[in-house]
Design a protein around this motif. Sequence first.
Motif, PDB file in Angstrom:
ATOM      1  N   GLY A 181       0.785  -1.216   0.000  1.00  0.00           N
ATOM      2  CA  GLY A 181       0.000   0.000   0.000  1.00  0.00           C
ATOM      3  C   GLY A 181       0.821   1.272   0.000  1.00  0.00           C
ATOM      4  O   GLY A 181       1.879   1.360   0.627  1.00  0.00           O
ATOM      5  N   LYS A 182       0.310   2.253  -0.704  1.00  0.00           N
ATOM      6  CA  LYS A 182       0.951   3.563  -0.775  1.00  0.00           C
ATOM      7  C   LYS A 182       0.984   4.223   0.598  1.00  0.00           C
ATOM      8  O   LYS A 182       1.982   4.847   0.971  1.00  0.00           O
ATOM      9  CB  LYS A 182       0.194   4.447  -1.772  1.00  0.00           C
ATOM     10  N   SER A 224       6.205   5.049   6.209  1.00  0.00           N
ATOM     11  CA  SER A 224       7.577   4.584   6.426  1.00  0.00           C
ATOM     12  C   SER A 224       8.590   5.653   6.039  1.00  0.00           C
ATOM     13  O   SER A 224       9.546   5.922   6.775  1.00  0.00           O
ATOM     14  CB  SER A 224       7.842   3.307   5.627  1.00  0.00           C
ATOM     15  N   TYR A 225       8.391   6.270   4.880  1.00  0.00           N
ATOM     16  CA  TYR A 225       9.318   7.322   4.459  1.00  0.00           C
ATOM     17  C   TYR A 225       9.167   8.571   5.309  1.00  0.00           C
ATOM     18  O   TYR A 225      10.148   9.268   5.568  1.00  0.00           O
ATOM     19  CB  TYR A 225       9.181   7.651   2.970  1.00  0.00           C
ATOM     20  N   GLY A 226       7.970   8.855   5.766  1.00  0.00           N
ATOM     21  CA  GLY A 226       7.778   9.988   6.674  1.00  0.00           C
ATOM     22  C   GLY A 226       8.578   9.800   7.949  1.00  0.00           C
ATOM     23  O   GLY A 226       9.248  10.729   8.426  1.00  0.00           O
ATOM     24  N   LEU A 271      12.245  10.259   7.108  1.00  0.00           N
ATOM     25  CA  LEU A 271      12.596  11.669   6.921  1.00  0.00           C
ATOM     26  C   LEU A 271      12.667  12.432   8.242  1.00  0.00           C
ATOM     27  O   LEU A 271      13.385  13.433   8.335  1.00  0.00           O
ATOM     28  CB  LEU A 271      11.598  12.348   5.978  1.00  0.00           C
ATOM     29  N   ASN A 272      11.952  11.967   9.254  1.00  0.00           N
ATOM     30  CA  ASN A 272      12.044  12.591  10.579  1.00  0.00           C
ATOM     31  C   ASN A 272      13.368  12.284  11.260  1.00  0.00           C
ATOM     32  O   ASN A 272      13.781  13.003  12.164  1.00  0.00           O
ATOM     33  CB  ASN A 272      10.885  12.140  11.474  1.00  0.00           C
ATOM     34  N   ARG A 273      14.025  11.216  10.841  1.00  0.00           N
ATOM     35  CA  ARG A 273      15.286  10.809  11.470  1.00  0.00           C
ATOM     36  C   ARG A 273      16.514  11.106  10.614  1.00  0.00           C
ATOM     37  O   ARG A 273      17.591  11.369  11.141  1.00  0.00           O
ATOM     38  CB  ARG A 273      15.254   9.301  11.763  1.00  0.00           C
ATOM     39  N   ALA A 274      16.391  11.025   9.302  1.00  0.00           N
ATOM     40  CA  ALA A 274      17.557  11.114   8.414  1.00  0.00           C
ATOM     41  C   ALA A 274      17.725  12.524   7.860  1.00  0.00           C
ATOM     42  O   ALA A 274      16.769  13.272   7.703  1.00  0.00           O
ATOM     43  CB  ALA A 274      17.399  10.130   7.265  1.00  0.00           C
ATOM     44  N   ARG A 275      18.968  12.836   7.559  1.00  0.00           N
ATOM     45  CA  ARG A 275      19.264  14.106   6.885  1.00  0.00           C
ATOM     46  C   ARG A 275      20.507  13.917   6.024  1.00  0.00           C
ATOM     47  O   ARG A 275      21.239  12.939   6.161  1.00  0.00           O
ATOM     48  CB  ARG A 275      19.437  15.242   7.889  1.00  0.00           C
TER      49      ARG A 275
END
Length: 159
Positions: A80-81, A87-89, A92-96
């Motif tokens: 599912g989208k 998952s990507y959200g 993105l909250n953790r990675a930079r």
Amino acid sequence: MIRRRAPNRRLRVGLLVSSVLALATFAPATAWAQDEEQEIIDALVAMWAAIEGGDLDAYAQYVHPDFTAFGENDVYLAEGKGLELRSYGDYLNRARDVHTEMHQPQVTIRGDVAWITYYWTDSGRIGEERFTSRGKSTRIFVREGGRWLCIHGHYTAVP
């Protein structure tokens, strides 16, 4: 003395015209196929650029509603989208400072379905920790409404 006749000029011109027409018939098809292959590569690069820019909405524009994936460490199929975007959200909250590169892409197109295989390398930071990874992947795209949307991804990290 026997004289050889020069080849008929009309025959030579006819052969030349036939050859040019044959090339003209196949050249646009080849160029068109290369353009479509580039569209698949460009869509994937745009997906990565959206992630690198922290833009989940831009990423979502390339994800099909019926998206599925086997992630690098997934035991089960992710479906599912909505799950993909959550998952990507979270990511993105953790990675930079994330950056991904594609190597040796191979695109195959069959009508409105295409798949791309490639190797990847990426890097970034989670907290203060720097990470790098590399792997191989297959992604499947479908063309809907004139756009290529990613409907499946299969990712394998390699040491």
